[in-house]
Each structure stands twice: as structure tokens, then as C-alpha cells.
Design a protein around this motif. Structure first.
Motif, PDB file in Angstrom:
ATOM      1  N   LYS A 119       0.824  -1.215   0.000  1.00  0.00           N
ATOM      2  CA  LYS A 119       0.000   0.000   0.000  1.00  0.00           C
ATOM      3  C   LYS A 119       0.857   1.263   0.000  1.00  0.00           C
ATOM      4  CE  LYS A 119      -2.074  -1.115   3.882  1.00  0.00           C
ATOM      5  NZ  LYS A 119      -1.357  -2.379   4.150  1.00  0.00           N
ATOM      6  N   THR A 120       1.788   1.339   0.941  1.00  0.00           N
ATOM      7  CA  THR A 120       2.620   2.538   1.043  1.00  0.00           C
ATOM      8  C   THR A 120       3.488   2.710  -0.201  1.00  0.00           C
ATOM      9  OG1 THR A 120       2.631   2.435   3.447  1.00  0.00           O
ATOM     10  CG2 THR A 120       4.412   3.679   2.431  1.00  0.00           C
ATOM     11  N   THR A 121       4.017   1.614  -0.699  1.00  0.00           N
ATOM     12  CA  THR A 121       4.825   1.692  -1.916  1.00  0.00           C
ATOM     13  C   THR A 121       3.988   2.268  -3.063  1.00  0.00           C
ATOM     14  OG1 THR A 121       6.050  -0.241  -1.147  1.00  0.00           O
ATOM     15  CG2 THR A 121       6.333   0.373  -3.449  1.00  0.00           C
TER      16      THR A 121
ATOM     17  N   LEU B 131      -4.023   9.590   1.622  1.00  0.00           N
ATOM     18  CA  LEU B 131      -4.013   9.384   3.062  1.00  0.00           C
ATOM     19  C   LEU B 131      -3.552   7.947   3.308  1.00  0.00           C
ATOM     20  CD1 LEU B 131      -7.510  11.002   3.807  1.00  0.00           C
ATOM     21  CD2 LEU B 131      -5.278  12.051   4.197  1.00  0.00           C
ATOM     22  N   ASP B 132      -2.323   7.813   3.807  1.00  0.00           N
ATOM     23  CA  ASP B 132      -1.765   6.478   3.990  1.00  0.00           C
ATOM     24  C   ASP B 132      -2.011   6.005   5.420  1.00  0.00           C
ATOM     25  OD1 ASP B 132      -0.453   4.116   3.562  1.00  0.00           O
ATOM     26  OD2 ASP B 132       1.562   4.971   3.589  1.00  0.00           O
ATOM     27  N   GLU B 133      -2.921   5.089   5.567  1.00  0.00           N
ATOM     28  CA  GLU B 133      -3.324   4.575   6.882  1.00  0.00           C
ATOM     29  C   GLU B 133      -3.531   5.703   7.894  1.00  0.00           C
ATOM     30  OE1 GLU B 133      -1.785   1.013   8.427  1.00  0.00           O
ATOM     31  OE2 GLU B 133      -1.126   0.252   6.495  1.00  0.00           O
ATOM     32  N   PRO B 134      -4.401   6.626   7.559  1.00  0.00           N
ATOM     33  CA  PRO B 134      -4.540   7.809   8.417  1.00  0.00           C
ATOM     34  C   PRO B 134      -5.119   7.502   9.795  1.00  0.00           C
ATOM     35  CG  PRO B 134      -6.291   7.761   6.797  1.00  0.00           C
ATOM     36  CD  PRO B 134      -5.347   6.653   6.441  1.00  0.00           C
TER      37      PRO B 134
HETATM   38 MG   LIG Z   1       2.140   1.052   4.767  1.00  0.00          MG
END
Ligand SMILES: [Mg+2]
Ligand SMILES: Nc1ncnc2c1ncn2[C@@H]1O[C@H](COP(=O)(O)OP(=O)(O)O)[C@@H](O)[C@H]1O
Length: 322
Positions: free
Chosen positions: A46-48, A162-165
């Protein structure tokens, strides 16, 4: 990017770190003004994905466009079109809400006049006009958050990541983030939200992409994903926990795949292939066996069921919203 009502287009993105293949050909499309939930367990990629789209990482292969700009060819234009998590303005306590917003607009390169008129618009939209000429130091938590959100919107980002906000937030702060997502959507802004929380994806997203081990294993609306796992479930709660093993046995014989699902400690369920008929049959058999029930229900599949059937893994975090 050919289609103008597409805010984000991702085609076959690959990214490795040494011999770790983080993304193995990720593709999806996000219509303008919608919320995409990118759902996946830890390490899914996800973050990538978000980092490639926000130009922090260069993909090894594939193409991606954000707000019409190629992330590799024109990263500067991409950056001008987006807002990332954590870029909420740091408010100056000694200034009024309005002054903070104008200042922020000026910092973002707006003319004095544009900054003022944008501040006025946002103050109106966020119901802050009454408080706008008071110092932020006297604002309530909720008002601060609204000013915060509004500052993030001064330059009208087209796409927000929004990355795992909400990971690790308490329920109240989580609620605040959800309000933010709704506010962004109301402004016509496209939101990409990664999450490990199925219910969050369900609640906030127009569309969901499920990522596992660097590939998209499913996409669609929450309802489409649920429908894909095949209809409803029949859930049984006995009065006495001692009856659970026998219930399991009886339900296994009723369930074509033999797949009885443990739900917490007090209940089990099976896919209700024939809906109400399955429920009737469950009742009949349990009645013959002399088992007294506290509850029996047909329920629609949850995203947890979807995740289980897609990945063979139980959901990532069940405790979050319960
Ligand atoms: Mg992540
Ligand atoms: N900078 C990095 N160096 C080495 N491996 C990385 C790096 N960033 C991510 N990875 C690996 O890539 C995979 C995907 O990670 P990530 O995108 O952070 O997943 P998620 O955000 O879904 O938890 C994981 O196996 C992770 O360990």
C-alpha cells in the motif's frame, strides 16, 4: 492521460527493493471526485503504491498518471496537484482563523487577493465565519480541526493521499479523519486512502482495491466485493457455549464446502446458499438436536468475509470499530 474524468490511472506498476518485489504489476483507475480505499494487510504494498503515485519513489516498470500528469515524466506537476497525509497546516495560535488561512494561501503562492477570497470561501464552507476573526488559541478542538482541514484545501489539491490515516488512533480521532475524508469528497477532491481496516474501507470508499503481496487481487464497490463472496451467511448463537461443538458438526453437514466459520467465541456461521431456506433448515436440525438458541440470523457478508475468501486470511484487525 486520455480520459479526463480519471483522476488517477495506474498501469502495471512494478517496484522492487533489492530482491523484495513490493509491487508486481499493480493497475487501477480512480474516477475524479471519488474515494478509493486501498485495502490490504501489512506488507501488501500500500505505502509503496502511494509513494510511487506521489513521486517519492520511482517505479521499475509500468505507468501512472495523477491529475493527468505522468509521475515519472512530470513529477513537479504531480506534486502541485496533490496533498499528502500529515501536511495539515501547523496553525499559528496568535493569529485568527482567517489570518492563518490567508497566510497559508500566501505561502502556497497565491496572490494576496486570491488568498483572501479563498479564505472567505473556505470559512463559509466550513461554518467558521463567526469565529474567523478570533485567535486560534481560543478555538475548540473541533474548530481547530476544521481550520486545519480548510488550510489543506486552500490550494485545491486535485488528489489527496491518506496512507493509513487512522492506524493507531483512538475512536474519536478516527472519527475526525472520517469527517476529513467526507469534507474532501464534498469539495470534489479525489481521495486515495489506504487502510488495513475493512470497515473503514466499507464506510468511506466509493471503490475498493484489495492488494495482497504486491498485486491487486480484487476491486469493485464494497457491495460488489461482498456479492462476489456469494450471498448471505446464517449465523447461530447458542444459549450454552457447550453446544458449540455439536452445532459446528451439524452445520458442517449442511454446508456444501464444509466451511463453518467461527465468529468470536460465542457463535458460528455458514454461507447461506439458499438464503431463508438455509436458515429454516439450520433451525430444524438444531431443534431436532435439542439445542436452544439465543439468536439466529441471516446476515449479509461483511468485508471480513470477502477478505477471508480472497486471501484465505482472517481479517487484519477486528477490534477496531467494535
Ligand atoms: Mg504502509
Ligand atoms: N525501503 C524499503 N526497502 C526494502 N523493502 C521495502 C521498503 N519499503 C517497503 N519494502 C517491502 O515492500 C513490501 C511492501 O511494503 P509496503 O508498501 O510498505 O506495504 P504496506 O504499506 O501495505 O504495509 C514489504 O515486503 C516491505 O517489507
Amino acid at each position: 492521460m486520455p480520459v479526463t474524468d480519471t483522476a488517477v490511472l495506474v498501469e502495471g506498476i512494478e517496484k522492487s527493493f533489492g530482491d523484495v518485489a513490493a509491487l508486481r504489476g499493480v493497475s487501477f483507475e480512480v474516477p475524479r471526485g471519488t474515494v478509493l480505499g486501498i485495502l490490504g494487510p501489512n506488507g501488501a504494498g500500500k505505502t509503496t503504491t502511494v509513494n510511487v503515485l506521489s513521486t517519492l519513489l520511482r517505479p521499475d516498470a509500468g505507468r501512472a498518471y495523477v491529475a493527468g500528469h505522468d509521475v515519472v515524466e512530470d513529477p513537479a506537476s504531480v506534486r502541485r496537484s496533490i496533498m499528502m497525509t500529515g501536511q495539515y497546516a501547523a496553525l499559528d495560535e496568535s493569529l485568527t482563523g482567517r489570518e492563518n488561512m490567508v497566510l497559508f494561501g500566501r505561502l502556497m503562492g497565491l496572490s494576496k487577493r486570491s488568498a483572501k477570497s479563498r479564505a472567505q470561501e473556505l470559512l463559509t464552507q466550513f461554518d467558521l465565519l463567526n469565529a474567523s476573526d478570533r485567535r486560534v488559541s481560543g478555538y475548540s478542538g473541533g474548530m481547530r480541526r476544521r481550520v486545519d482541514i480548510a488550510c489543506g484545501l486552500v490550494i485545491r489539491p486535485q488528489v489527496v493521499f491518506l496512507d493509513e490515516p487512522t492506524t493507531g488512533l483512538d475512536p474519536r480521532s478516527r472519527q475526525g479523519v472520517w469527517t476529513l475524508v467526507s469534507a474532501l469528497k464534498e469539495q470534489g477532491i479525489t481521495v486515495l486512502l489506504t487502510t488495513q481496516y475493512l470497515e473503514e474501507a466499507d464506510l468511506l470508499s466509493d471503490n475498493i482495491v484489495v492488494i495482497d503481496k504486491g498485486t491487486v487481487i480484487a476491486d469493485g464497490t464494497a457491495d460488489e466485493l461482498k456479492a462476489r463472496t456469494g450471498g448471505s451467511y446464517c449465523e447461530v448463537v447458542p444459549v450454552s457455549l457447550d453446544d458449540l461443538p455439536r452445532i459446528r458438526e451439524i452445520l458442517t453437514s449442511l454446508c456444501p464446502s464444509g466451511r463453518v466459520i467461527e465468529e468470536g467465541t460465542d457463535r458460528v456461521s455458514i454461507p447461506a446458499e439458499f438464503g431463508a431456506q438455509t436458515l429454516t433448515e439450520v433451525l430444524r436440525r438444531l431443534d431436532i438436536a435439542g439445542i436452544t438458541l439465543a439468536d439466529i440470523a441471516l446476515r449479509r457478508p461483511s468485508l471480513d468475509d470477502v477478505f477471508l475468501s480472497l486471501t484465505g486470511q482472517v481479517s487484519v484487525d477486528e477490534s477496531v470499530l467494535s
